[in-house]
Design a protein around this motif. Structure first.
Motif, PDB file in Angstrom:
ATOM      1  N   MET A   1       0.848  -1.192   0.000  1.00  0.00           N
ATOM      2  CA  MET A   1       0.000   0.000   0.000  1.00  0.00           C
ATOM      3  C   MET A   1       0.884   1.243   0.000  1.00  0.00           C
ATOM      4  O   MET A   1       1.888   1.302   0.705  1.00  0.00           O
ATOM      5  N   ARG A   2       0.512   2.237  -0.798  1.00  0.00           N
ATOM      6  CA  ARG A   2       1.301   3.457  -0.905  1.00  0.00           C
ATOM      7  C   ARG A   2       1.272   4.239   0.407  1.00  0.00           C
ATOM      8  O   ARG A   2       0.247   4.291   1.092  1.00  0.00           O
ATOM      9  N   ARG A   3       2.409   4.857   0.745  1.00  0.00           N
ATOM     10  CA  ARG A   3       2.540   5.585   2.003  1.00  0.00           C
ATOM     11  C   ARG A   3       2.762   7.071   1.728  1.00  0.00           C
ATOM     12  O   ARG A   3       3.507   7.440   0.813  1.00  0.00           O
ATOM     13  N   PHE A   4       2.120   7.920   2.553  1.00  0.00           N
ATOM     14  CA  PHE A   4       2.225   9.364   2.407  1.00  0.00           C
ATOM     15  C   PHE A   4       2.462  10.001   3.770  1.00  0.00           C
ATOM     16  O   PHE A   4       2.060   9.451   4.796  1.00  0.00           O
ATOM     17  N   PHE A   5       3.079  11.170   3.745  1.00  0.00           N
ATOM     18  CA  PHE A   5       3.420  11.869   4.972  1.00  0.00           C
ATOM     19  C   PHE A   5       2.395  12.937   5.323  1.00  0.00           C
ATOM     20  O   PHE A   5       1.902  13.654   4.451  1.00  0.00           O
ATOM     21  N   VAL A   6       2.130  13.036   6.629  1.00  0.00           N
ATOM     22  CA  VAL A   6       1.383  14.156   7.199  1.00  0.00           C
ATOM     23  C   VAL A   6       2.146  14.595   8.447  1.00  0.00           C
ATOM     24  O   VAL A   6       2.958  13.844   8.984  1.00  0.00           O
ATOM     25  N   ASP A   7       1.884  15.807   8.892  1.00  0.00           N
ATOM     26  CA  ASP A   7       2.547  16.270  10.109  1.00  0.00           C
ATOM     27  C   ASP A   7       2.034  15.509  11.329  1.00  0.00           C
ATOM     28  O   ASP A   7       2.805  15.031  12.164  1.00  0.00           O
ATOM     29  N   ARG A   8       0.704  15.434  11.433  1.00  0.00           N
ATOM     30  CA  ARG A   8       0.062  14.744  12.548  1.00  0.00           C
ATOM     31  C   ARG A   8      -1.162  13.996  12.042  1.00  0.00           C
ATOM     32  O   ARG A   8      -1.667  14.273  10.955  1.00  0.00           O
ATOM     33  N   LEU A   9      -1.650  13.070  12.853  1.00  0.00           N
ATOM     34  CA  LEU A   9      -2.842  12.320  12.491  1.00  0.00           C
ATOM     35  C   LEU A   9      -4.111  12.955  13.053  1.00  0.00           C
ATOM     36  O   LEU A   9      -5.176  12.347  12.993  1.00  0.00           O
ATOM     37  N   ASP A  10      -3.990  14.168  13.595  1.00  0.00           N
ATOM     38  CA  ASP A  10      -5.180  14.875  14.065  1.00  0.00           C
ATOM     39  C   ASP A  10      -6.099  15.144  12.876  1.00  0.00           C
ATOM     40  O   ASP A  10      -5.674  15.704  11.863  1.00  0.00           O
TER      41      ASP A  10
ATOM     42  N   GLY B   1     -11.735   6.652  -3.196  1.00  0.00           N
ATOM     43  CA  GLY B   1     -11.894   5.256  -2.823  1.00  0.00           C
ATOM     44  C   GLY B   1     -10.602   4.470  -2.725  1.00  0.00           C
ATOM     45  O   GLY B   1     -10.577   3.402  -2.114  1.00  0.00           O
ATOM     46  N   ASP B   2      -9.512   4.973  -3.329  1.00  0.00           N
ATOM     47  CA  ASP B   2      -8.231   4.282  -3.216  1.00  0.00           C
ATOM     48  C   ASP B   2      -7.708   4.383  -1.790  1.00  0.00           C
ATOM     49  O   ASP B   2      -7.834   5.425  -1.134  1.00  0.00           O
ATOM     50  N   ARG B   3      -7.112   3.291  -1.326  1.00  0.00           N
ATOM     51  CA  ARG B   3      -6.613   3.243   0.050  1.00  0.00           C
ATOM     52  C   ARG B   3      -5.107   3.461   0.086  1.00  0.00           C
ATOM     53  O   ARG B   3      -4.381   2.992  -0.798  1.00  0.00           O
ATOM     54  N   ILE B   4      -4.693   4.170   1.114  1.00  0.00           N
ATOM     55  CA  ILE B   4      -3.275   4.471   1.291  1.00  0.00           C
ATOM     56  C   ILE B   4      -2.931   4.340   2.775  1.00  0.00           C
ATOM     57  O   ILE B   4      -3.827   4.155   3.617  1.00  0.00           O
ATOM     58  N   GLU B   5      -1.667   4.449   3.084  1.00  0.00           N
ATOM     59  CA  GLU B   5      -1.208   4.524   4.468  1.00  0.00           C
ATOM     60  C   GLU B   5      -0.627   5.909   4.720  1.00  0.00           C
ATOM     61  O   GLU B   5      -0.014   6.506   3.835  1.00  0.00           O
ATOM     62  N   LEU B   6      -0.829   6.411   5.920  1.00  0.00           N
ATOM     63  CA  LEU B   6      -0.275   7.684   6.339  1.00  0.00           C
ATOM     64  C   LEU B   6       0.782   7.465   7.412  1.00  0.00           C
ATOM     65  O   LEU B   6       0.612   6.633   8.300  1.00  0.00           O
ATOM     66  N   VAL B   7       1.861   8.211   7.313  1.00  0.00           N
ATOM     67  CA  VAL B   7       2.917   8.206   8.329  1.00  0.00           C
ATOM     68  C   VAL B   7       3.023   9.630   8.856  1.00  0.00           C
ATOM     69  O   VAL B   7       3.197  10.575   8.073  1.00  0.00           O
ATOM     70  N   ALA B   8       2.906   9.798  10.163  1.00  0.00           N
ATOM     71  CA  ALA B   8       2.956  11.126  10.761  1.00  0.00           C
ATOM     72  C   ALA B   8       4.366  11.448  11.212  1.00  0.00           C
ATOM     73  O   ALA B   8       5.024  10.623  11.855  1.00  0.00           O
TER      74      ALA B   8
END
Length: 250
Positions: A1-10, A35-42
């Motif tokens: 699954m593709r991973r993307f960055f965010v600052d926080r998960l708030d 509808g596409d699913r991804i993963e987030l890394v904070a």
């Protein structure tokens, strides 16, 4: 699954926005849509699964589906100080050290460093290395983002070292078996390892480090290129004290 960055998960109402840079990668490069699913890394720590609600164009909107269980607190923190190398060698090393699990990378101007950076170029290089580190995190599945320190002087590096349980300096003047201090019951929870640039640490630098409490360590009988030495040292330390060997197990 593709991973993307965010600052926080708030998230407000379960929705979260990607940065313009991550949005471009999602919508223009990967062409992901609703509808596409991804993963987030904070950057602040944590991971989540999400789905695309709206892909852009300026800020993709995502819906968080599940915040993933956090990993147990690490038992071992490993930072590496690298004498500045030429051209793109530092780029490659940053990527590889992130994959190994290094927590913090500390570039410093060593006596034999060919690369000399003024304040402006040092800042630009740091931004580049931070971007490379984020991309490496996506690839290797880390739940955290390593820190890239500003470029330090050798004196600054010595001042930084006091907060570590164990300080290592890999020096080509130490030939023979690649050995490190034993683990036992008092194995270190934090390690700082120093690697010199092309040509290695000078004898004067090695002496100064030894006087500041660093253990001078070798990497076997052969002379290694600086980038090879950094990866060999990183692997050795991670195996001896961290999660690549028995020391990382309960």
């Amino acid at each position: 699954m593709r991973r993307f960055f965010v600052d926080r998960l708030d998230a407000r109402d379960g929705l979260i926005r990607l940065s313009p840079e991550e949005t471009r990668h999602l919508s223009k490069v990967l062409r992901l849509g609703p509808g596409d699913r991804i993963e987030l890394v904070a950057a602040a720590g944590g991971e989540a699964q999400a789905e695309v609600v709206h892909p852009g164009p300026e800020a993709a909107i995502l819906r968080i589906l599940e915040v993933l269980p956090g990993m147990a607190p690490p038992r071992f923190f490993f930072d590496m100080a690298l004498g500045l190398l030429k051209a793109g060698k530092m780029d490659d090393l940053v990527r590889s050290l992130v994959e190994l699990g290094v927590r913090k990378i500390v570039p410093f101007a060593a006596g034999r460093s060919v690369s000399r950076l003024d304040e402006k170029r040092a800042g630009e290089k740091r931004l580049r290395w931070e971007k490379i580190a984020r991309e490496a995190v996506k690839q290797c599945g880390r739940p955290d983002t390593p820190e890239i320190s500003p470029v330090l002087t050798f004196s600054d590096l010595i001042s930084l070292a006091g907060g570590y349980d164990l300080r290592l300096a890999f020096y080509e003047g130490k030939r023979g078996p690649a050995t490190l201090p034993g683990t036992g019951e008092k194995r270190p929870r934090s390690v700082l390892a120093v690697i010199g640039p092309e040509g290695g640490l000078t004898p004067e630098e090695a002496g100064t480090l030894a006087g500041a409490g660093f253990v001078l360590a070798g990497l076997g009988p052969r002379i290694l290129r600086a980038e090879t030495a950094a990866l060999a040292a990183g692997t050795l330390v991670c195996h001896h004290y961290g999660d690549m060997g028995s020391a990382g197990e309960d």
